[in-house]
Design an enzyme around this catalytic site. Structure first.
Site, PDB file in Angstrom:
ATOM      1  N   ASP A  47     -15.976  -1.072  -1.183  1.00 11.08           N
ATOM      2  CA  ASP A  47     -14.726  -0.373  -0.848  1.00 11.08           C
ATOM      3  C   ASP A  47     -14.916   1.130  -1.052  1.00 11.08           C
ATOM      4  O   ASP A  47     -15.275   1.581  -2.135  1.00 11.08           O
ATOM      5  CB  ASP A  47     -13.602  -0.902  -1.745  1.00 11.08           C
ATOM      6  CG  ASP A  47     -12.212  -0.497  -1.263  1.00 11.08           C
ATOM      7  OD1 ASP A  47     -12.087   0.579  -0.660  1.00 11.08           O
ATOM      8  OD2 ASP A  47     -11.268  -1.263  -1.513  1.00 11.08           O
TER       9      ASP A  47
ATOM     10  N   SER B 245      -3.703  -1.443  -1.763  1.00 12.92           N
ATOM     11  CA  SER B 245      -3.976  -0.012  -1.643  1.00 12.92           C
ATOM     12  C   SER B 245      -2.783   0.822  -2.145  1.00 12.92           C
ATOM     13  O   SER B 245      -2.403   0.693  -3.295  1.00 12.92           O
ATOM     14  CB  SER B 245      -4.332   0.269  -0.173  1.00 12.92           C
ATOM     15  OG  SER B 245      -4.880   1.538  -0.038  1.00 12.92           O
TER      16      SER B 245
ATOM     17  N   HIS C 163     -12.421  -2.387   1.855  1.00 10.88           N
ATOM     18  CA  HIS C 163     -10.968  -2.191   1.757  1.00 10.88           C
ATOM     19  C   HIS C 163     -10.176  -3.082   2.717  1.00 10.88           C
ATOM     20  O   HIS C 163      -9.100  -3.579   2.360  1.00 10.88           O
ATOM     21  CB  HIS C 163     -10.657  -0.726   2.063  1.00 10.88           C
ATOM     22  CG  HIS C 163      -9.412  -0.218   1.433  1.00 10.88           C
ATOM     23  ND1 HIS C 163      -9.276  -0.044   0.069  1.00 10.88           N
ATOM     24  CD2 HIS C 163      -8.221   0.151   1.970  1.00 10.88           C
ATOM     25  CE1 HIS C 163      -8.065   0.426  -0.194  1.00 10.88           C
ATOM     26  NE2 HIS C 163      -7.411   0.553   0.938  1.00 10.88           N
TER      27      HIS C 163
END
Ligand SMILES: *[C@@H]1O[C@H](CO)[C@@H](O)[C@H](O)[C@H]1NC(C)=O
Ligand SMILES: *[C@@H]1O[C@H](CO)[C@@H](O)[C@H](O)[C@H]1NC(C)=O
Length: 400
Positions: free
Chosen positions: A343, A173, A376
């Site tokens: 995600d 991320s 995610h």
């Protein structure tokens, strides 16, 4: 119980649980070693681990852990270093949430790598600074631009000097964004062997996460108000108020707060959620959150916008902030990009924009791994992440 009440209770529960362990005040060295991440998360699994502290040019003292080898001892030959950089609202414990045989940090150590974990400034184990404390507004006067300019280079340099070897890198991320941004300026690549980007974040104009989108709108509507609360603490009262506002919007289903934030995760073991809540989420700066909100609004990758031509001129010598140009990432860096179909933060439309800017990248240096059912959080917590992500990632590192 009506939905609003349930929502309210869920949030209280979520954050009350998360904050049941008090944050330590800026701890002195001895204390931070005694209950640092090595002691709490690594040595208990019988892995060797050493605490380090790295100072950045802007005065932050960042906690770093080194896991030099696995439980089975030192493997013969060289052990290439790997630097792991977590994402927003997380810390190095990101890599240690899963059981030992499934946690990326420990798997890498077991596979002959010399593993280095970073916890970004402002998180529980990295609250020290040469002249400031987290109670000072100036302590929080940074966004990810400063991570690109000061923090990540200090981490690379430190590991490079300690090991005398070039690094492999793993980012999740925000950990992908700061590395991609640095590479796009031609920086750090002289110390790099290869990089794995899990849930790559570069363009974020298509983020679908309802919490992230609504949160961004609220932050941008009242920037100056929010900047008066320089620490963005997900366990704090102000953030709970923000979340309550978000959850009053009936398009947001806060009963599944994590889903609402990250997208549907296919493969989380419910017991890992409680491990997660014992350690995360972590504070960041409000300025950093506003920076992300600006990127979501504009669909561009620029430096922090002071939303004021005069102020921008003062900082950047121009009325609007300069861009990071992902097309300038050197085209011969070995890159492993892994992204998931559900995600809600690293969404496919945005990953496509990143891949478009990498279209000049050498085909033999770019691997893209897509998993339709991954969200995610799956990339760091899924029960099957080892088979679907970590084994291919480790094979990639071994090739380079
Ligand atoms: C979930 O985690 C618990 C505790 O670590 C473990 O006993 C259980 O086997 C896990 N379940 C799955 C499906 O991996
Ligand atoms: C980014 O760099 C590429 C090649 O270096 C150039 O063609 C492109 O115009 C640049 N994009 C922006 C937005 O500056």
């Amino acid at each position: 119980m009506d939905k609003i009440t349930l929502t309210f209770l869920t949030i209280i529960f979520f954050f009350a649980k998360a904050s049941s362990k008090p944050l330590p005040a800026s701890s002195n060295d001895a204390a931070s070693r005694a209950d640092g991440i090595c002691r709490a998360m690594v040595e208990v699994q019988n892995y060797p681990c050493r605490e380090h502290e790295v100072k950045t040019r802007d005065g932050f003292i960042v906690s770093v852990q080194n896991i030099p080898y696995g439980r089975s001892g030192k493997t013969p030959g060289e052990r290439p270093p790997v630097l792991l950089q977590h994402g927003l609202s997380m810390d190095a414990i990101t890599w240690l949430l899963s059981p030992p045989d499934q946690s990326l940090a420990l798997l890498l150590a077991e596979n002959g790598f010399d593993v280095w974990l970073v916890s970004t400034r402002g998180t529980k184990y990295s609250l020290s600074h040469t002249s400031l404390t987290p109670d000072d507004a100036a302590y929080w006067d940074w966004s990810w631009d400063e991570l690109v300019e000061y923090e990540l280079p200090a981490m690379f340099q430190y590991v490079y000097e300690q090991t005398g070897q070039k690094l492999h890198y793993v980012g999740h991320s925000m950990g992908t964004l700061i590395a991609l941004a640095a590479f796009s300026k031609g920086e750090l690549v002289n110390m790099l062997r290869s990089a794995a980007m899990l849930c790559p974040i570069a363009y974020v104009g298509h983020v679908t996460s309802p919490i992230a989108r609504t949160g961004a709108e609220i932050l941008l509507a009242e920037i100056s108000q929010w900047l008066k609360i320089p620490e963005f603490n997900p366990k704090g009262e102000d953030v709970i108020k923000l979340l309550l506002n978000i959850c009053m919007d009936k398009s947001v289903d806060c009963i599944h707060l994590l889903t609402s934030l990250t997208g549907q995760n296919c493969c989380l073991n419910s017991s890992i959620i409680s491990v997660f809540l014992r350690h995360e989420p972590q504070s960041t700066s409000t300025k950093n959150m506003i920076h992300f909100a600006q990127m979501m609004r504009d669909g561009t990758i620029k430096m922090y916008d002071y939303e004021d031509e005069k102020e921008n001129r003062k900082r950047y010598g121009r009325p609007s902030p300069p861009s990071y140009n992902m097309s300038n990432i050197p085209n011969n860096i070995p890159l492993f990009l892994a992204h998931g179909g559900t995600d809600a933060l690293s969404v496919s439309a945005d990953v496509k924009l990143l891949l478009d800017s990498l279209k000049g990248h050498r085909k033999d240096k770019l691997v893209v791994e897509y998993r339709e059912d991954y969200g995610h959080a799956d990339y760091v917590m899924a029960i099957n992440a080892r088979q679907s992500v970590y084994d291919p990632l480790i094979a990639f590192f071994k090739l380079h």
